[in-house]
Design a protein around this motif. Structure first.
Motif, PDB file in Angstrom:
ATOM      1  N   ILE A  30       0.875  -1.181   0.000  1.00 29.28           N
ATOM      2  CA  ILE A  30       0.000   0.000   0.000  1.00 29.28           C
ATOM      3  C   ILE A  30       0.910   1.228   0.000  1.00 29.28           C
ATOM      4  O   ILE A  30       1.567   1.530   0.998  1.00 29.28           O
ATOM      5  CB  ILE A  30      -0.953   0.007   1.223  1.00 29.28           C
ATOM      6  CG1 ILE A  30      -1.758  -1.297   1.311  1.00 29.28           C
ATOM      7  CG2 ILE A  30      -1.880   1.234   1.165  1.00 29.28           C
ATOM      8  CD1 ILE A  30      -2.635  -1.619   0.117  1.00 29.28           C
ATOM      9  N   VAL A  31       0.945   1.902  -1.154  1.00 26.00           N
ATOM     10  CA  VAL A  31       1.893   3.008  -1.309  1.00 26.00           C
ATOM     11  C   VAL A  31       1.226   4.378  -1.167  1.00 26.00           C
ATOM     12  O   VAL A  31       1.914   5.395  -1.163  1.00 26.00           O
ATOM     13  CB  VAL A  31       2.640   2.932  -2.662  1.00 26.00           C
ATOM     14  CG1 VAL A  31       3.535   1.699  -2.705  1.00 26.00           C
ATOM     15  CG2 VAL A  31       1.664   2.937  -3.833  1.00 26.00           C
ATOM     16  N   LEU A  32      -0.111   4.389  -1.095  1.00 28.68           N
ATOM     17  CA  LEU A  32      -0.803   5.676  -0.995  1.00 28.68           C
ATOM     18  C   LEU A  32      -2.166   5.505  -0.340  1.00 28.68           C
ATOM     19  O   LEU A  32      -2.878   4.538  -0.624  1.00 28.68           O
ATOM     20  CB  LEU A  32      -1.001   6.251  -2.410  1.00 28.68           C
ATOM     21  CG  LEU A  32      -1.480   7.690  -2.521  1.00 28.68           C
ATOM     22  CD1 LEU A  32      -0.446   8.665  -1.959  1.00 28.68           C
ATOM     23  CD2 LEU A  32      -1.767   8.043  -3.991  1.00 28.68           C
ATOM     24  N   LEU A  33      -2.484   6.447   0.537  1.00 30.61           N
ATOM     25  CA  LEU A  33      -3.834   6.508   1.119  1.00 30.61           C
ATOM     26  C   LEU A  33      -4.464   7.778   0.577  1.00 30.61           C
ATOM     27  O   LEU A  33      -3.913   8.873   0.750  1.00 30.61           O
ATOM     28  CB  LEU A  33      -3.714   6.536   2.646  1.00 30.61           C
ATOM     29  CG  LEU A  33      -4.927   6.491   3.572  1.00 30.61           C
ATOM     30  CD1 LEU A  33      -5.520   7.843   3.865  1.00 30.61           C
ATOM     31  CD2 LEU A  33      -6.023   5.513   3.125  1.00 30.61           C
ATOM     32  N   VAL A  34      -5.591   7.633  -0.092  1.00 32.07           N
ATOM     33  CA  VAL A  34      -6.293   8.794  -0.645  1.00 32.07           C
ATOM     34  C   VAL A  34      -7.503   9.091   0.234  1.00 32.07           C
ATOM     35  O   VAL A  34      -8.250   8.181   0.595  1.00 32.07           O
ATOM     36  CB  VAL A  34      -6.734   8.528  -2.105  1.00 32.07           C
ATOM     37  CG1 VAL A  34      -7.603   9.665  -2.628  1.00 32.07           C
ATOM     38  CG2 VAL A  34      -5.517   8.326  -2.998  1.00 32.07           C
ATOM     39  N   PHE A  54      -2.639  11.325   0.068  1.00 27.81           N
ATOM     40  CA  PHE A  54      -3.089  12.432  -0.777  1.00 27.81           C
ATOM     41  C   PHE A  54      -4.465  12.822  -0.262  1.00 27.81           C
ATOM     42  O   PHE A  54      -5.416  12.052  -0.366  1.00 27.81           O
ATOM     43  CB  PHE A  54      -3.138  12.033  -2.250  1.00 27.81           C
ATOM     44  CG  PHE A  54      -3.804  13.074  -3.112  1.00 27.81           C
ATOM     45  CD1 PHE A  54      -3.402  14.410  -3.062  1.00 27.81           C
ATOM     46  CD2 PHE A  54      -4.838  12.740  -3.967  1.00 27.81           C
ATOM     47  CE1 PHE A  54      -4.031  15.388  -3.831  1.00 27.81           C
ATOM     48  CE2 PHE A  54      -5.481  13.718  -4.753  1.00 27.81           C
ATOM     49  CZ  PHE A  54      -5.068  15.038  -4.680  1.00 27.81           C
ATOM     50  N   VAL A  55      -4.537  13.986   0.365  1.00 31.59           N
ATOM     51  CA  VAL A  55      -5.793  14.468   0.931  1.00 31.59           C
ATOM     52  C   VAL A  55      -6.270  15.614   0.059  1.00 31.59           C
ATOM     53  O   VAL A  55      -5.505  16.531  -0.245  1.00 31.59           O
ATOM     54  CB  VAL A  55      -5.586  14.994   2.368  1.00 31.59           C
ATOM     55  CG1 VAL A  55      -6.928  15.311   3.017  1.00 31.59           C
ATOM     56  CG2 VAL A  55      -4.833  13.980   3.210  1.00 31.59           C
ATOM     57  N   PHE A  56      -7.501  15.543  -0.378  1.00 28.63           N
ATOM     58  CA  PHE A  56      -8.014  16.633  -1.204  1.00 28.63           C
ATOM     59  C   PHE A  56      -9.426  16.985  -0.781  1.00 28.63           C
ATOM     60  O   PHE A  56     -10.151  16.147  -0.239  1.00 28.63           O
ATOM     61  CB  PHE A  56      -7.951  16.279  -2.690  1.00 28.63           C
ATOM     62  CG  PHE A  56      -8.944  15.215  -3.109  1.00 28.63           C
ATOM     63  CD1 PHE A  56      -8.715  13.884  -2.830  1.00 28.63           C
ATOM     64  CD2 PHE A  56     -10.111  15.568  -3.776  1.00 28.63           C
ATOM     65  CE1 PHE A  56      -9.633  12.902  -3.213  1.00 28.63           C
ATOM     66  CE2 PHE A  56     -11.029  14.601  -4.170  1.00 28.63           C
ATOM     67  CZ  PHE A  56     -10.789  13.265  -3.882  1.00 28.63           C
ATOM     68  N   ASP A  57      -9.785  18.227  -1.035  1.00 31.39           N
ATOM     69  CA  ASP A  57     -11.130  18.690  -0.740  1.00 31.39           C
ATOM     70  C   ASP A  57     -11.835  18.930  -2.074  1.00 31.39           C
ATOM     71  O   ASP A  57     -11.506  19.890  -2.776  1.00 31.39           O
ATOM     72  CB  ASP A  57     -11.043  19.986   0.087  1.00 31.39           C
ATOM     73  CG  ASP A  57     -12.429  20.474   0.491  1.00 31.39           C
ATOM     74  OD1 ASP A  57     -13.427  19.967  -0.068  1.00 31.39           O
ATOM     75  OD2 ASP A  57     -12.494  21.363   1.348  1.00 31.39           O
ATOM     76  N   PRO A  58     -12.765  18.058  -2.439  1.00 34.94           N
ATOM     77  CA  PRO A  58     -13.400  18.174  -3.759  1.00 34.94           C
ATOM     78  C   PRO A  58     -14.016  19.547  -4.012  1.00 34.94           C
ATOM     79  O   PRO A  58     -14.091  19.992  -5.151  1.00 34.94           O
ATOM     80  CB  PRO A  58     -14.493  17.096  -3.718  1.00 34.94           C
ATOM     81  CG  PRO A  58     -14.051  16.137  -2.684  1.00 34.94           C
ATOM     82  CD  PRO A  58     -13.296  16.929  -1.663  1.00 34.94           C
ATOM     83  N   LYS A  59     -14.416  20.236  -2.938  1.00 31.34           N
ATOM     84  CA  LYS A  59     -15.053  21.557  -3.110  1.00 31.34           C
ATOM     85  C   LYS A  59     -14.083  22.589  -3.699  1.00 31.34           C
ATOM     86  O   LYS A  59     -14.493  23.599  -4.230  1.00 31.34           O
ATOM     87  CB  LYS A  59     -15.581  22.068  -1.762  1.00 31.34           C
ATOM     88  CG  LYS A  59     -16.777  21.288  -1.249  1.00 31.34           C
ATOM     89  CD  LYS A  59     -17.503  22.024  -0.129  1.00 31.34           C
ATOM     90  CE  LYS A  59     -16.721  22.105   1.161  1.00 31.34           C
ATOM     91  NZ  LYS A  59     -16.544  20.818   1.863  1.00 31.34           N
ATOM     92  N   LEU A  60     -12.796  22.311  -3.563  1.00 30.96           N
ATOM     93  CA  LEU A  60     -11.815  23.282  -4.045  1.00 30.96           C
ATOM     94  C   LEU A  60     -11.489  23.092  -5.534  1.00 30.96           C
ATOM     95  O   LEU A  60     -10.660  23.799  -6.086  1.00 30.96           O
ATOM     96  CB  LEU A  60     -10.532  23.187  -3.217  1.00 30.96           C
ATOM     97  CG  LEU A  60     -10.711  23.436  -1.714  1.00 30.96           C
ATOM     98  CD1 LEU A  60      -9.389  23.315  -0.980  1.00 30.96           C
ATOM     99  CD2 LEU A  60     -11.342  24.808  -1.458  1.00 30.96           C
ATOM    100  N   TYR A  61     -12.124  22.124  -6.163  1.00 36.36           N
ATOM    101  CA  TYR A  61     -11.904  21.897  -7.597  1.00 36.36           C
ATOM    102  C   TYR A  61     -13.135  22.361  -8.378  1.00 36.36           C
ATOM    103  O   TYR A  61     -14.247  22.359  -7.853  1.00 36.36           O
ATOM    104  CB  TYR A  61     -11.657  20.406  -7.870  1.00 36.36           C
ATOM    105  CG  TYR A  61     -10.355  19.905  -7.302  1.00 36.36           C
ATOM    106  CD1 TYR A  61      -9.237  19.719  -8.108  1.00 36.36           C
ATOM    107  CD2 TYR A  61     -10.247  19.620  -5.945  1.00 36.36           C
ATOM    108  CE1 TYR A  61      -8.042  19.251  -7.582  1.00 36.36           C
ATOM    109  CE2 TYR A  61      -9.060  19.152  -5.401  1.00 36.36           C
ATOM    110  CZ  TYR A  61      -7.960  18.974  -6.227  1.00 36.36           C
ATOM    111  OH  TYR A  61      -6.782  18.514  -5.705  1.00 36.36           O
ATOM    112  N   SER A  62     -12.901  22.696  -9.644  1.00 38.71           N
ATOM    113  CA  SER A  62     -14.015  23.225 -10.450  1.00 38.71           C
ATOM    114  C   SER A  62     -15.012  22.134 -10.838  1.00 38.71           C
ATOM    115  O   SER A  62     -16.166  22.424 -11.125  1.00 38.71           O
ATOM    116  CB  SER A  62     -13.468  23.905 -11.698  1.00 38.71           C
ATOM    117  OG  SER A  62     -12.655  22.988 -12.400  1.00 38.71           O
TER     118      SER A  62
END
Ligand code: GRF
Length: 188
Positions: A30-34, A54-62
């Motif tokens: 396991i090389v990445l936790l999204v 890799f943590v992302f907030d979908p609201k910050l994308y178009s």
């Protein structure tokens, strides 16, 4: 032979992520936790295991396409070939699905097609189901609708509360998911 690399997608407590990490002789690394929920407690678990996140907030994308493009790039950069969803509550779009066709797996706490979507354990309990369980399946663009790989039943006992039922379902998940992951990878 080089190790097969995989990513786990999780946005909640991460008990399935932990079970995958703890599995004996897992056939992939396991090389990445999204994670799409900054602050989710699975992130602490990833940190403890030294798994990059890799943590992302979908609201910050178009758009969904925009964050999925970045997601695909991150997964490719990490040489990921398999993706295991474990409490990732987002519907996959075509950008993500096409990039990893046949390689994205999900675990769901019911016997699909019964009780898809959110709160599957509560749904089964409230419906008075005598038997429920766990499903591991390929994902598609629907909500918990892709082809089924494995299922295991869990009986609902007279004495069960929703909490005790959840506990037994999770025990099954934690044993089933790593086992199915190994079978899938070794059979390809
Ligand atoms: C699990 O019950 C899984 O089946 C569902 O989401 C839950 C995640 O739990 N898709 P956890 O974060 O792994 O504890």
């Amino acid at each position: 032979m080089s190790t097969v690399k995989a990513a786990v997608f999780a946005s909640g407590t991460g008990s399935n992520f932990q079970a995958i990490m703890d599995a004996d002789q897992l056939s992939c690394e396991i090389v990445l936790l999204v994670c799409d929920k900054p602050g989710a407690s699975v992130l602490e678990k990833a940190k403890r295991q030294n798994v990059p996140t890799f943590v992302f907030d979908p609201k910050l994308y178009s758009s969904k396409e925009a964050y999925e493009q970045e997601l695909v790039q991150r997964l490719r950069n990490a040489n990921v070939s398999w993706i295991f969803l474990a409490g990732y509550m987002r519907i996959a779009g075509p950008t993500f699905l096409r990039a990893f066709e046949g390689k994205i797996i999900n675990i769901h706490p019911s016997l699909l097609p019964a009780f898809p979507g959110k709160d599957a354990i509560g749904q089964a309990f409230k419906a008075g189901a005598a038997v429920t369980g766990v499903t591991v399946h390929y994902i598609d663009e629907g909500i918990d609708t892709g082809p089924i790989i494995a299922q295991e039943t869990v009986e609902v006992l007279e004495t069960d509360t929703e909490a005790t039922l959840k506990e037994r379902i999770q025990q099954v998940e934690h044993e089933l998911y790593p086992r199915v992951i190994n079978q899938l990878i070794l059979s390809k």
